[in-house]
Design a protein around this motif. Structure first.
Motif, PDB file in Angstrom:
ATOM      1  N   ALA A   1      89.632  49.729   1.469  1.00  0.00           N
ATOM      2  CA  ALA A   1      90.347  50.996   1.309  1.00  0.00           C
ATOM      3  C   ALA A   1      91.162  51.011   0.022  1.00  0.00           C
ATOM      4  O   ALA A   1      91.151  52.001  -0.724  1.00  0.00           O
ATOM      5  CB  ALA A   1      91.247  51.252   2.521  1.00  0.00           C
ATOM      6  N   GLN A   2      91.863  49.924  -0.274  1.00  0.00           N
ATOM      7  CA  GLN A   2      92.686  49.872  -1.474  1.00  0.00           C
ATOM      8  C   GLN A   2      91.822  49.852  -2.733  1.00  0.00           C
ATOM      9  O   GLN A   2      92.123  50.519  -3.732  1.00  0.00           O
ATOM     10  CB  GLN A   2      93.599  48.648  -1.442  1.00  0.00           C
ATOM     11  CG  GLN A   2      94.553  48.550  -2.636  1.00  0.00           C
ATOM     12  CD  GLN A   2      95.522  49.711  -2.700  1.00  0.00           C
ATOM     13  OE1 GLN A   2      96.328  49.893  -1.798  1.00  0.00           O
ATOM     14  NE2 GLN A   2      95.443  50.520  -3.760  1.00  0.00           N
TER      15      GLN A   2
ATOM     16  N   GLU B   1      88.802  51.062  -3.009  1.00  0.00           N
ATOM     17  CA  GLU B   1      88.225  52.393  -3.169  1.00  0.00           C
ATOM     18  C   GLU B   1      89.240  53.360  -3.782  1.00  0.00           C
ATOM     19  O   GLU B   1      88.902  54.159  -4.666  1.00  0.00           O
ATOM     20  CB  GLU B   1      87.756  52.937  -1.820  1.00  0.00           C
ATOM     21  CG  GLU B   1      87.114  54.312  -1.941  1.00  0.00           C
ATOM     22  CD  GLU B   1      86.974  55.031  -0.622  1.00  0.00           C
ATOM     23  OE1 GLU B   1      86.014  55.800  -0.469  1.00  0.00           O
ATOM     24  OE2 GLU B   1      87.845  54.854   0.256  1.00  0.00           O
ATOM     25  N   ASP B   2      90.466  53.290  -3.344  1.00  0.00           N
ATOM     26  CA  ASP B   2      91.498  54.179  -3.878  1.00  0.00           C
ATOM     27  C   ASP B   2      91.665  53.976  -5.382  1.00  0.00           C
ATOM     28  O   ASP B   2      91.767  54.943  -6.146  1.00  0.00           O
ATOM     29  CB  ASP B   2      92.813  53.933  -3.150  1.00  0.00           C
ATOM     30  CG  ASP B   2      93.876  54.962  -3.485  1.00  0.00           C
ATOM     31  OD1 ASP B   2      93.646  56.157  -3.223  1.00  0.00           O
ATOM     32  OD2 ASP B   2      94.934  54.588  -4.016  1.00  0.00           O
ATOM     33  N   ASP B   3      91.671  52.725  -5.815  1.00  0.00           N
ATOM     34  CA  ASP B   3      91.807  52.453  -7.247  1.00  0.00           C
ATOM     35  C   ASP B   3      90.569  52.904  -8.021  1.00  0.00           C
ATOM     36  O   ASP B   3      90.673  53.447  -9.131  1.00  0.00           O
ATOM     37  CB  ASP B   3      92.044  50.965  -7.483  1.00  0.00           C
ATOM     38  CG  ASP B   3      93.466  50.546  -7.119  1.00  0.00           C
ATOM     39  OD1 ASP B   3      94.334  51.427  -7.021  1.00  0.00           O
ATOM     40  OD2 ASP B   3      93.689  49.343  -6.926  1.00  0.00           O
TER      41      ASP B   3
ATOM     42  N   ILE C   1      88.595  55.366  -7.321  1.00  0.00           N
ATOM     43  CA  ILE C   1      88.630  56.824  -7.445  1.00  0.00           C
ATOM     44  C   ILE C   1      89.541  57.246  -8.596  1.00  0.00           C
ATOM     45  O   ILE C   1      89.270  58.225  -9.303  1.00  0.00           O
ATOM     46  CB  ILE C   1      89.079  57.460  -6.119  1.00  0.00           C
ATOM     47  CG1 ILE C   1      87.972  57.304  -5.064  1.00  0.00           C
ATOM     48  CG2 ILE C   1      89.431  58.934  -6.296  1.00  0.00           C
ATOM     49  CD1 ILE C   1      88.384  57.727  -3.674  1.00  0.00           C
ATOM     50  N   ARG C   2      90.620  56.492  -8.814  1.00  0.00           N
ATOM     51  CA  ARG C   2      91.531  56.823  -9.922  1.00  0.00           C
ATOM     52  C   ARG C   2      90.903  56.511 -11.284  1.00  0.00           C
ATOM     53  O   ARG C   2      91.063  57.268 -12.248  1.00  0.00           O
ATOM     54  CB  ARG C   2      92.845  56.050  -9.760  1.00  0.00           C
ATOM     55  CG  ARG C   2      93.611  56.412  -8.491  1.00  0.00           C
ATOM     56  CD  ARG C   2      94.820  55.490  -8.301  1.00  0.00           C
ATOM     57  NE  ARG C   2      95.399  55.628  -6.986  1.00  0.00           N
ATOM     58  CZ  ARG C   2      96.296  56.563  -6.651  1.00  0.00           C
ATOM     59  NH1 ARG C   2      96.700  57.436  -7.562  1.00  0.00           N
ATOM     60  NH2 ARG C   2      96.778  56.612  -5.424  1.00  0.00           N
TER      61      ARG C   2
ATOM     62  N   ARG D   1      81.175  53.817  -8.191  1.00  0.00           N
ATOM     63  CA  ARG D   1      81.873  53.581  -6.917  1.00  0.00           C
ATOM     64  C   ARG D   1      80.902  53.198  -5.813  1.00  0.00           C
ATOM     65  O   ARG D   1      81.200  52.342  -4.979  1.00  0.00           O
ATOM     66  CB  ARG D   1      82.691  54.817  -6.530  1.00  0.00           C
ATOM     67  CG  ARG D   1      83.749  55.203  -7.554  1.00  0.00           C
ATOM     68  CD  ARG D   1      84.820  56.109  -6.956  1.00  0.00           C
ATOM     69  NE  ARG D   1      84.280  57.248  -6.236  1.00  0.00           N
ATOM     70  CZ  ARG D   1      84.016  58.439  -6.775  1.00  0.00           C
ATOM     71  NH1 ARG D   1      84.218  58.636  -8.077  1.00  0.00           N
ATOM     72  NH2 ARG D   1      83.549  59.421  -6.039  1.00  0.00           N
TER      73      ARG D   1
ATOM     74  N   ASP E   1      81.158  49.816  -3.636  1.00  0.00           N
ATOM     75  CA  ASP E   1      81.333  50.051  -2.201  1.00  0.00           C
ATOM     76  C   ASP E   1      80.254  49.332  -1.391  1.00  0.00           C
ATOM     77  O   ASP E   1      80.551  48.654  -0.395  1.00  0.00           O
ATOM     78  CB  ASP E   1      81.295  51.556  -1.925  1.00  0.00           C
ATOM     79  CG  ASP E   1      81.329  51.900  -0.450  1.00  0.00           C
ATOM     80  OD1 ASP E   1      82.432  52.126   0.091  1.00  0.00           O
ATOM     81  OD2 ASP E   1      80.246  51.955   0.180  1.00  0.00           O
TER      82      ASP E   1
ATOM     83  N   ARG F   1      82.130  54.872   2.733  1.00  0.00           N
ATOM     84  CA  ARG F   1      83.397  55.405   3.254  1.00  0.00           C
ATOM     85  C   ARG F   1      83.542  56.890   2.900  1.00  0.00           C
ATOM     86  O   ARG F   1      83.910  57.709   3.742  1.00  0.00           O
ATOM     87  CB  ARG F   1      84.582  54.605   2.717  1.00  0.00           C
ATOM     88  CG  ARG F   1      84.711  53.212   3.311  1.00  0.00           C
ATOM     89  CD  ARG F   1      85.789  52.401   2.601  1.00  0.00           C
ATOM     90  NE  ARG F   1      87.062  53.129   2.530  1.00  0.00           N
ATOM     91  CZ  ARG F   1      87.950  53.182   3.536  1.00  0.00           C
ATOM     92  NH1 ARG F   1      87.703  52.536   4.665  1.00  0.00           N
ATOM     93  NH2 ARG F   1      89.080  53.829   3.385  1.00  0.00           N
ATOM     94  N   ALA F   2      83.241  57.239   1.659  1.00  0.00           N
ATOM     95  CA  ALA F   2      83.331  58.636   1.243  1.00  0.00           C
ATOM     96  C   ALA F   2      82.341  59.500   2.018  1.00  0.00           C
ATOM     97  O   ALA F   2      82.652  60.649   2.377  1.00  0.00           O
ATOM     98  CB  ALA F   2      83.088  58.749  -0.251  1.00  0.00           C
TER      99      ALA F   2
ATOM    100  N   ARG G   1      83.627  60.392   5.442  1.00  0.00           N
ATOM    101  CA  ARG G   1      84.637  61.450   5.413  1.00  0.00           C
ATOM    102  C   ARG G   1      83.982  62.835   5.370  1.00  0.00           C
ATOM    103  O   ARG G   1      84.460  63.777   6.011  1.00  0.00           O
ATOM    104  CB  ARG G   1      85.566  61.250   4.216  1.00  0.00           C
ATOM    105  CG  ARG G   1      86.492  60.052   4.344  1.00  0.00           C
ATOM    106  CD  ARG G   1      87.632  60.097   3.339  1.00  0.00           C
ATOM    107  NE  ARG G   1      87.189  59.879   1.974  1.00  0.00           N
ATOM    108  CZ  ARG G   1      87.037  58.678   1.421  1.00  0.00           C
ATOM    109  NH1 ARG G   1      87.282  57.577   2.128  1.00  0.00           N
ATOM    110  NH2 ARG G   1      86.644  58.553   0.167  1.00  0.00           N
TER     111      ARG G   1
END
Length: 398
Positions: free
Chosen positions: A73-74, A76-78, A80-81, A97, A101, A275-276, A279
């Protein structure tokens, strides 16, 4: 379990149709001996720029080395940035990504000795129905070879196809008429895919003609990209459900809130991984919409990941498009994913459930090259330069 190294391997894989596609295979090392594999799938699209592989590899190592590989999760968050949504169909950011992933999911599941679908919450199904693609025709001379291809794939167990249309309506009509005459009751059509080539009015007129020639499940990409109002207009007039590729989660919300689609086409290569994609499937469930899993025609690594996504998806109403391993004549795995009667089987081994042949990977990396040249129709249609319409001098207007 700290990430120690990321390696990128560019490869080119030939298709049975006579062209070759570029991919990037990701090798991710963590801990003492853990390895995970991912895939950035099918870069042979417009826009025609490619990765600077050494620079991308350096950047990913700088960003991820020393990070806990279990904290997907962390990471992936980075990602995306640093690699944000680009908002178009063949986003290179989404592919970056996706590659990381898939490698993280493969690595973590292998470390635990379980299939990836266990990391996604478990398994609701052990297979997904899929279709074989019949690529776009720009001349009537291409009709009979495509009918022969349908016959060949039927003997291999594929009784479901997707037909790309919209470039030459005369060829489309002839193909659909002869298809019904030859294969009625033996092969089904999942979708007529306009690939955003035509405005919604021209699509509506074409469908009026096609509806008298064949049966099919749904219509895909029936308006130019980002013409959400056009899709909504077509949906109000269409006798069949409409599907569109989702570019990012806000795009999915826009499509649903505008009443533009019945089905979200969810693809890990566009959205940035598993993960995306989950969602977006949850978004469809909240809107009581349908879902199919789309493709850019992945190799076995990417297709195995799609199979695990299908296993865990709560909403999966329509067949998927994921038959890349049936299209390519070479792959990087020791044994490809399995298909039975137009169904993709969910691999049951640890991780993604397929094993990379590293010697073959090295050989394919050494021989990687671009094969499309500057033939725009070939890039768009996924067809070789020796196709009949190319010999005559084809048009991009259809």
């Amino acid at each position: 379990m700290k990430i120690s190294r990321i390696q990128l391997f560019p490869i080119a894989t030939p298709r049975e149709t006579g062209i070759a596609n570029q991919h990037v295979i990701v090798r991710l090392e963590a801990g003492d001996s853990h390895v995970g594999w991912g895939e950035m799938s099918d870069l042979s699209h417009v826009p025609m720029y490619q990765f600077d592989i050494p620079e991308l590899e350096r950047m990913l190592n700088e960003l991820l080395r020393g990070r806990d590989a279990r904290n997907i999760a962390q990471i992936e968050d980075d990602l995306i940035r640093f690699f944000p949504d680009e908002g178009h169909m063949y986003s290179r950011s989404g592919l970056v990504r996706q590659g990381i992933d898939l490698a993280l999911h493969d690595l973590n599941a292998r470390a635990l000795g379980v299939p990836v679908y266990q990391l996604l919450g478990g398994k609701l199904r052990d297979r997904m129905r899929v279709c074989y693609p019949i690529f776009r025709m720009r001349s009537v001379e291409e009709v009979e070879p495509n009918l022969q291809r349908v016959e060949e794939k039927l003997t291999q167990g594929f009784d479901l196809i997707r037909v790309y249309v919209g470039a030459n309506l005369e060829a489309d009509e002839l193909f659909l008429k002869k298809f019904t005459e030859r294969f009625h009751g033996r092969v089904e059509i999942k979708s007529l895919d306009f690939s955003n080539l035509l405005d919604w009015r021209r699509v509506a007129m074409a469908l009026e003609r096609f509806d008298d020639l064949c049966d099919y499940m749904l219509v895909e990409s029936g308006a130019p990209r980002n013409d959400i109002e056009g899709l909504a207009q077509l949906r109000r007039r269409s006798r069949r459900p409409l599907s569109e590729h989702v570019l990012h989660i806000h795009h999915g919300w826009q499509l649903l809130s505008a009443g533009a689609v019945d089905i979200l086409n969810v693809s890990p290569y566009l959205l940035g991984g598993l993960r995306a994609s989950l969602r977006l499937i949850a978004l469809a469930e909240a809107a009581r919409a349908s879902v199919l899993i789309g493709t850019t025609q992945e190799l076995s690594l990417g297709t195995a990941a799609v199979a695990h996504l299908a296993a865990a998806a709560r909403v999966l109403d329509y067949p998927g498009d994921n038959t890349g391993p049936q299209l390519y004549t070479a792959d990087v795995v020791k044994a490809p994913v399995q298909y039975v009667n137009s169904h993709l089987l969910v691999p049951e081994g640890p991780g993604l459930g397929v094993e990379v042949d590293e010697d073959r990977l090295q050989a394919m990396t050494a021989g990687a090259q671009w094969t499309f040249g500057t033939d725009l129709a070939g890039v768009l249609d996924r067809t070789p330069k020796e196709r009949p319409s190319a010999r005559r001098g084809d048009s991009l207007q259809g």
